[in-house]
Motif scaffolding. Sequence first.
Motif, mmCIF file in Angstrom:
data_model
loop_
_atom_site.group_PDB
_atom_site.id
_atom_site.type_symbol
_atom_site.label_atom_id
_atom_site.label_comp_id
_atom_site.label_asym_id
_atom_site.label_seq_id
_atom_site.Cartn_x
_atom_site.Cartn_y
_atom_site.Cartn_z
ATOM 1 N N ASN A 82 0.815 -1.211 0.000
ATOM 2 C CA ASN A 82 0.000 0.000 0.000
ATOM 3 C C ASN A 82 0.852 1.266 0.000
ATOM 4 O O ASN A 82 0.358 2.331 -0.366
ATOM 5 C CB ASN A 82 -0.995 -0.028 1.158
ATOM 6 C CG ASN A 82 -2.157 -0.961 0.845
ATOM 7 O OD1 ASN A 82 -2.483 -1.205 -0.321
ATOM 8 N ND2 ASN A 82 -2.785 -1.500 1.879
ATOM 9 N N MET A 83 2.115 1.165 0.382
ATOM 10 C CA MET A 83 3.030 2.277 0.104
ATOM 11 C C MET A 83 3.216 2.442 -1.399
ATOM 12 O O MET A 83 3.320 3.561 -1.903
ATOM 13 C CB MET A 83 4.371 2.044 0.792
ATOM 14 C CG MET A 83 4.375 2.320 2.284
ATOM 15 S SD MET A 83 5.927 1.814 3.092
ATOM 16 C CE MET A 83 7.133 2.783 2.186
ATOM 17 N N HIS A 84 3.249 1.322 -2.130
ATOM 18 C CA HIS A 84 3.320 1.397 -3.584
ATOM 19 C C HIS A 84 2.101 2.127 -4.146
ATOM 20 O O HIS A 84 2.230 3.004 -5.011
ATOM 21 C CB HIS A 84 3.400 -0.013 -4.168
ATOM 22 C CG HIS A 84 3.090 -0.088 -5.623
ATOM 23 N ND1 HIS A 84 3.989 0.268 -6.601
ATOM 24 C CD2 HIS A 84 1.955 -0.463 -6.277
ATOM 25 C CE1 HIS A 84 3.439 0.109 -7.791
ATOM 26 N NE2 HIS A 84 2.203 -0.330 -7.617
ATOM 27 N N ASN A 85 0.908 1.786 -3.653
ATOM 28 C CA ASN A 85 -0.292 2.486 -4.119
ATOM 29 C C ASN A 85 -0.233 3.972 -3.789
ATOM 30 O O ASN A 85 -0.620 4.817 -4.605
ATOM 31 C CB ASN A 85 -1.536 1.857 -3.495
ATOM 32 C CG ASN A 85 -1.842 0.491 -4.073
ATOM 33 O OD1 ASN A 85 -1.663 0.250 -5.262
ATOM 34 N ND2 ASN A 85 -2.296 -0.431 -3.220
ATOM 35 N N ALA A 86 0.257 4.297 -2.594
ATOM 36 C CA ALA A 86 0.392 5.699 -2.212
ATOM 37 C C ALA A 86 1.401 6.424 -3.091
ATOM 38 O O ALA A 86 1.205 7.578 -3.479
ATOM 39 C CB ALA A 86 0.799 5.800 -0.738
ATOM 40 N N ARG A 87 2.494 5.739 -3.418
ATOM 41 C CA ARG A 87 3.490 6.345 -4.300
ATOM 42 C C ARG A 87 2.892 6.640 -5.667
ATOM 43 O O ARG A 87 3.122 7.711 -6.242
ATOM 44 C CB ARG A 87 4.687 5.391 -4.436
ATOM 45 C CG ARG A 87 5.839 5.918 -5.272
ATOM 46 C CD ARG A 87 7.021 4.957 -5.223
ATOM 47 N NE ARG A 87 6.713 3.687 -5.858
ATOM 48 C CZ ARG A 87 6.915 3.418 -7.149
ATOM 49 N NH1 ARG A 87 7.440 4.334 -7.939
ATOM 50 N NH2 ARG A 87 6.617 2.234 -7.645
ATOM 51 N N ARG A 88 2.077 5.720 -6.186
ATOM 52 C CA ARG A 88 1.435 5.928 -7.481
ATOM 53 C C ARG A 88 0.350 7.004 -7.417
ATOM 54 O O ARG A 88 0.035 7.636 -8.424
ATOM 55 C CB ARG A 88 0.835 4.615 -7.978
ATOM 56 C CG ARG A 88 1.888 3.618 -8.449
ATOM 57 C CD ARG A 88 2.603 4.143 -9.681
ATOM 58 N NE ARG A 88 3.575 3.190 -10.210
ATOM 59 C CZ ARG A 88 4.307 3.408 -11.294
ATOM 60 N NH1 ARG A 88 4.189 4.546 -11.953
ATOM 61 N NH2 ARG A 88 5.164 2.515 -11.712
ATOM 62 N N ALA A 89 -0.225 7.202 -6.241
ATOM 63 C CA ALA A 89 -1.221 8.258 -6.063
ATOM 64 C C ALA A 89 -0.585 9.611 -5.769
ATOM 65 O O ALA A 89 -1.269 10.615 -5.692
ATOM 66 C CB ALA A 89 -2.169 7.897 -4.922
ATOM 67 N N HIS A 90 0.749 9.632 -5.595
ATOM 68 C CA HIS A 90 1.477 10.843 -5.194
ATOM 69 C C HIS A 90 0.894 11.400 -3.895
ATOM 70 O O HIS A 90 0.587 12.580 -3.772
ATOM 71 C CB HIS A 90 1.460 11.880 -6.312
ATOM 72 C CG HIS A 90 2.123 11.390 -7.569
ATOM 73 N ND1 HIS A 90 3.486 11.166 -7.647
ATOM 74 C CD2 HIS A 90 1.610 11.045 -8.776
ATOM 75 C CE1 HIS A 90 3.781 10.715 -8.859
ATOM 76 N NE2 HIS A 90 2.673 10.625 -9.559
#
Length: 516
Positions: A82-90
């Motif tokens: 979910n850090m990956h998802n947050a990174r993609r969401a900026h």
Amino acid sequence: MNGADMLCDVLLTNDVNVCFANPGTSEMHFVAALDRKPQMRCVLGLAEGVVTGAADGYARMADKPAATLLHTGPGLANGLANMHNARRAHTPMVNVVGDHATYHLQHDAPLTSDIEGLARPMSHWVGRIGTSAEVRVRTEEAYREAQMRRGVSTLILPADAAWGEVQPDTLSPVVLPQPPAVPAGTLSAAAAALRSGRRAVIILAGRALRAGALETAGRIAAATGAALFSQTSDRTERGAGRVAARPVPYNVDQAVQALREFEVAICIGGREPVGFFAYPGKPGTMLPPACEVIQLAGHEHDLSGTLDALAGFTGVGRDAPFLANRFTQREIAAPNGVLDADSICVAVARALPEGAIVIDEAITSGGRLTALSPGLAPHDHVPLTGGAIGEGIPLAVGAGVACPDRKVVAMQADGSGMYTVQGLWTQARENLDVVTVLLSNRAYAILQGEMRNVGVNEFGRNARRMLDLDSPDLDWCLIARGMGVEAARAETIGRFIDLLDAALARKGPFLIEARI
């Protein structure tokens, strides 16, 4: 005063006043410091994926970072998806990861790991505090980088830096520099392309999908004849009275077909659309090969200001007309017949209250709601951005904490829901106003579709056992009640409508298991 106190004070001084946490032994001094700071709201997640996903959902809705508290490398690793998802969401986020005392690392204790190596791929910035004297400057740096890069900062806090004494100091908020300016030449080129008579598309992402920015984009589109498309972003402000940007389809063939006619594309807030995956004989980019791509602004820019500037360069005034979505919610006929993904989406669309926050991890089942959304009461759409499933329930936690006066409606697929089901417990503990619509098809339907995309239409025993979720069936009502969330099952569309109406009329968490 110790380093942990200083870290808390720096966060609070910069209005970071929510900490989603799953602490361990190395973080006990930080936990004690949090206990001395009643201004900080601490929210426990029973798994680190809940913690990082909730921080993502919170920041998307609050427009400011939350902190997380994670336990050494393994705890961080559990939250990486979910850090990956947050990174993609900026999404701006400040992860505080506890570590052994610096002098203890030489012993290679069981929880010793390469925290930097784990954090770096999913973080925009990674830093380690060396001593308690460095706590203030490193925490301020982590906050600054999260805000300026619009991304994930991971700050490593050794135990001795947390318990070491520091001198009290007068703190002040970090002064953030202005976002970078878009060069006038690039704005001029984009405006010239829009006025050239070529078939043009404006592709929006990120904060370009907020209501004000969308309205400006709508004025530009109405004046120039350009089409408006959107990519998956942190959140989109949708509904009647706003401007709709057509989502670029997930399916490669559909995306290529939708974008086939355009000769010039102006990208604002993101790059040109690409396929989620590669497929034999299909393109990786969705625009026609001959299409000119103008990368006008990235996520780091002031996207609303960029659109205002583009309107000025194009000669479009602030009073220029735009096509606003018509309110059609009352015209939607009540669904009847079988309980399936489409009838559920229609029922939700008819009942969606104004100001709702729609969390979308419906995966294969939410398309009809997206299609109806332009005519519904104004609401926010918060999707899965990075493709790492298992964030819907945590996103709902974060949105519920950030916006306690707004109803959160989480459209949740059953397979991805099981990744971070512990988030239901946090919803119950915090008494968050979340209605979870659990679409129970008892399968990884998205993967079944992907098998067909690569030419496999008949599934054998091994494939079925990897793609089906039956035998045994998941009993979501028992699961939810075991986590403290009231739940009920619907097997007909009439029953679903009754449960949805009741859930929307009350406060607090409720789960509807829709057996489709």
